[in-house]
Design a protein around this motif. Sequence first.
Motif, PDB file in Angstrom:
ATOM      1  N   LYS A  86       1.051  -1.190   0.049  1.00 58.20           N
ATOM      2  CA  LYS A  86       0.011   0.134   0.009  1.00 58.20           C
ATOM      3  C   LYS A  86       0.808   1.245   0.065  1.00 58.20           C
ATOM      4  N   PRO A  87       0.514   2.414  -0.447  1.00 52.08           N
ATOM      5  CA  PRO A  87       1.299   3.507  -0.549  1.00 52.08           C
ATOM      6  C   PRO A  87       1.505   3.959   0.947  1.00 52.08           C
ATOM      7  N   THR A  88       2.629   4.350   1.219  1.00 51.39           N
ATOM      8  CA  THR A  88       3.026   5.019   2.572  1.00 51.39           C
ATOM      9  C   THR A  88       3.457   6.258   2.713  1.00 51.39           C
ATOM     10  N   PRO A  89       2.762   7.247   2.216  1.00 55.56           N
ATOM     11  CA  PRO A  89       3.438   8.733   1.915  1.00 55.56           C
ATOM     12  C   PRO A  89       3.728   9.162   3.422  1.00 55.56           C
ATOM     13  N   GLY A  90       4.805  10.276   3.347  1.00 50.16           N
ATOM     14  CA  GLY A  90       5.527  10.651   4.431  1.00 50.16           C
ATOM     15  C   GLY A  90       4.299  11.416   5.563  1.00 50.16           C
ATOM     16  N   GLU A  91       3.199  12.014   4.803  1.00 47.34           N
ATOM     17  CA  GLU A  91       2.229  12.668   5.714  1.00 47.34           C
ATOM     18  C   GLU A  91       1.543  11.725   6.580  1.00 47.34           C
ATOM     19  N   ARG A  92       1.623  10.432   6.266  1.00 47.00           N
ATOM     20  CA  ARG A  92       0.657   9.494   7.212  1.00 47.00           C
ATOM     21  C   ARG A  92       1.672   8.266   7.813  1.00 47.00           C
ATOM     22  N   PHE A  93       2.807   8.198   7.263  1.00 45.87           N
ATOM     23  CA  PHE A  93       3.618   7.002   7.826  1.00 45.87           C
ATOM     24  C   PHE A  93       5.136   7.420   8.218  1.00 45.87           C
ATOM     25  N   VAL A  94       5.971   7.019   8.974  1.00 47.36           N
ATOM     26  CA  VAL A  94       7.100   6.991   9.283  1.00 47.36           C
ATOM     27  C   VAL A  94       7.794   5.504   8.985  1.00 47.36           C
ATOM     28  N   TYR A  95       8.979   5.605   8.342  1.00 47.81           N
ATOM     29  CA  TYR A  95       9.543   4.115   8.565  1.00 47.81           C
ATOM     30  C   TYR A  95      10.492   4.301   9.753  1.00 47.81           C
ATOM     31  N   PRO A  96      10.475   3.373  10.678  1.00 46.18           N
ATOM     32  CA  PRO A  96      11.405   3.382  11.948  1.00 46.18           C
ATOM     33  C   PRO A  96      12.894   3.142  11.428  1.00 46.18           C
ATOM     34  N   ALA A  97      13.710   3.753  12.287  1.00 49.91           N
ATOM     35  CA  ALA A  97      15.029   3.181  11.998  1.00 49.91           C
ATOM     36  C   ALA A  97      15.251   1.747  12.115  1.00 49.91           C
ATOM     37  N   GLU A  98      15.916   1.031  11.730  1.00 49.16           N
ATOM     38  CA  GLU A  98      16.302  -0.407  11.686  1.00 49.16           C
ATOM     39  C   GLU A  98      14.920  -1.375  11.395  1.00 49.16           C
ATOM     40  N   GLY A  99      13.985  -0.542  10.828  1.00 50.38           N
ATOM     41  CA  GLY A  99      13.033  -1.516  10.429  1.00 50.38           C
ATOM     42  C   GLY A  99      12.835  -1.993   8.961  1.00 50.38           C
ATOM     43  N   GLY A 100      13.884  -1.752   8.240  1.00 50.17           N
ATOM     44  CA  GLY A 100      13.830  -2.206   6.823  1.00 50.17           C
ATOM     45  C   GLY A 100      12.907  -1.719   6.058  1.00 50.17           C
ATOM     46  N   ALA A 101      12.231  -2.374   4.887  1.00 49.72           N
ATOM     47  CA  ALA A 101      11.347  -1.630   3.853  1.00 49.72           C
ATOM     48  C   ALA A 101      10.093  -2.234   4.201  1.00 49.72           C
ATOM     49  N   THR A 102      10.140  -3.235   5.081  1.00 46.12           N
ATOM     50  CA  THR A 102       8.642  -3.855   5.336  1.00 46.12           C
ATOM     51  C   THR A 102       7.662  -3.450   6.639  1.00 46.12           C
ATOM     52  N   ASN A 103       8.457  -2.576   7.073  1.00 46.82           N
ATOM     53  CA  ASN A 103       7.703  -1.960   8.554  1.00 46.82           C
ATOM     54  C   ASN A 103       7.535  -0.475   8.361  1.00 46.82           C
ATOM     55  N   VAL A 104       6.436  -0.027   8.699  1.00 47.62           N
ATOM     56  CA  VAL A 104       6.225   1.330   8.824  1.00 47.62           C
ATOM     57  C   VAL A 104       5.192   1.713   9.875  1.00 47.62           C
ATOM     58  N   GLU A 105       5.019   2.729  10.675  1.00 46.52           N
ATOM     59  CA  GLU A 105       4.465   3.060  11.597  1.00 46.52           C
ATOM     60  C   GLU A 105       3.359   4.391  11.201  1.00 46.52           C
ATOM     61  N   MET A 106       2.226   4.375  11.788  1.00 48.76           N
ATOM     62  CA  MET A 106       1.561   5.589  11.532  1.00 48.76           C
ATOM     63  C   MET A 106       2.205   6.820  12.251  1.00 48.76           C
TER      64      MET A 106
END
Length: 355
Positions: free
Chosen positions: A9-29
């Motif tokens: 799914k799209p994970t634009p920066g206005e709605r999501f943050v990729y946590p450090a050390e999380g790789g490309a499959t993990n994203v938080e709101m």
Amino acid sequence: MTHHPRLCKPTPGERFVYPAEGGATNVEMRPTGLTGFLTPIDRFYVRSHFDVPELDTDTWRLTLEGDALVRSLELDLAALTQLPRVSVVRAIECAGNARAGFARDFGRAAEGAQWHTGAIGVAEWTGVRLRDVLELAGIAAEAAWVLPEGLDGGRFARPLPIDKALTGDTIIALAMNGEPLPVDHGFPARLVVPGWLGAASVKWLGHITVSRGRLDTYWNTRDYTLAGPDYPAVGDADGIPITTMPVMSLIECEENATFDAGRRRLFGRAFSGEGPITAVACRLDDGPWQPAALEDPGVEGAWALWSIALDLAPGEHVIHVRAVDATGAEQPDQVVWNDHGCLYNAVTRCAIDVI
Ligand SMILES: Nc1nc2c(c(=O)[nH]1)N[C@H]1C(S)=C(S)[C@@H](COP(=O)(O)O)O[C@H]1N2
Ligand SMILES: [Mo]
């Protein structure tokens, strides 16, 4: 079966943050911009250990076997949809939510994705009871453990005891917020295990074993355990296997956000897997604790919404939030270190700048 390299799914920066050390499959709101009670799919965090498998509804099968079932079964989606349909509104929260707090408090990072407080979401999950599915195969009186397995590359799997599996709101979800389950969230079928760590809610469900004896995996013996100098090893596990999520809160505010001085209302959410939230208190810097207003949703297993008006004077400040649940448990001032960085739930903090 083909593999997507990462999230779908799209994970634009206005709605999501990729946590450090999380790789490309993990994203938080992101903590800001939440409007309704439910977390929309386009804001819901994703935690996947492997690439997202692409599964086909026509060939998807759920197989059931084990020494505590009367018979082995293979079910397709049509067979599942013949069972009574149930909808539940429940939170799913990663055991690693707020792990970044360990780095801040202890000066060294716990292993894993450095989540802030956005690895939680509340959705309406629709599907069938796990109990109804297991009963199709016949559950022996001696049944003790249930092991759901995913169809992702590493076959993610984590066991749960039969009692939790048979609880009426432990379901196999086929839909999320009224939409077919999105690929990132386990299409076509995932488990939802309310109150427990997110890892129990196995996505891309493909196989279930029901057994008389213990069924352990890497994910309840080497990960998703409380392990470290202050925790004992338990049997073959490096620590205590995690089950229920403790009381925790989030502030709907970005770290270091700027506010205009004056009376401002702050918003947030609080959740506990142990029971409903009964109180939330806030303090500015080392000022007095003040009760926040709680919006009781009356929804078991979901979060409560809170808000508070604070008088903000110019300068740098820290907002502190402490939630309390119906068992009397509250967010502690400090947590004990654990190596996997799980269950961080110390008083939630957010630094702000008032001008
Ligand atoms: N098959 C499979 N199921 C899984 C995972 C996974 O990597 N593979 N991750 C688990 C973890 S650790 C969490 S926190 C939740 C996250 O659910 P979400 O991605 O729908 O938010 O899914 C769980 N189920
Ligand atoms: Mo997780």
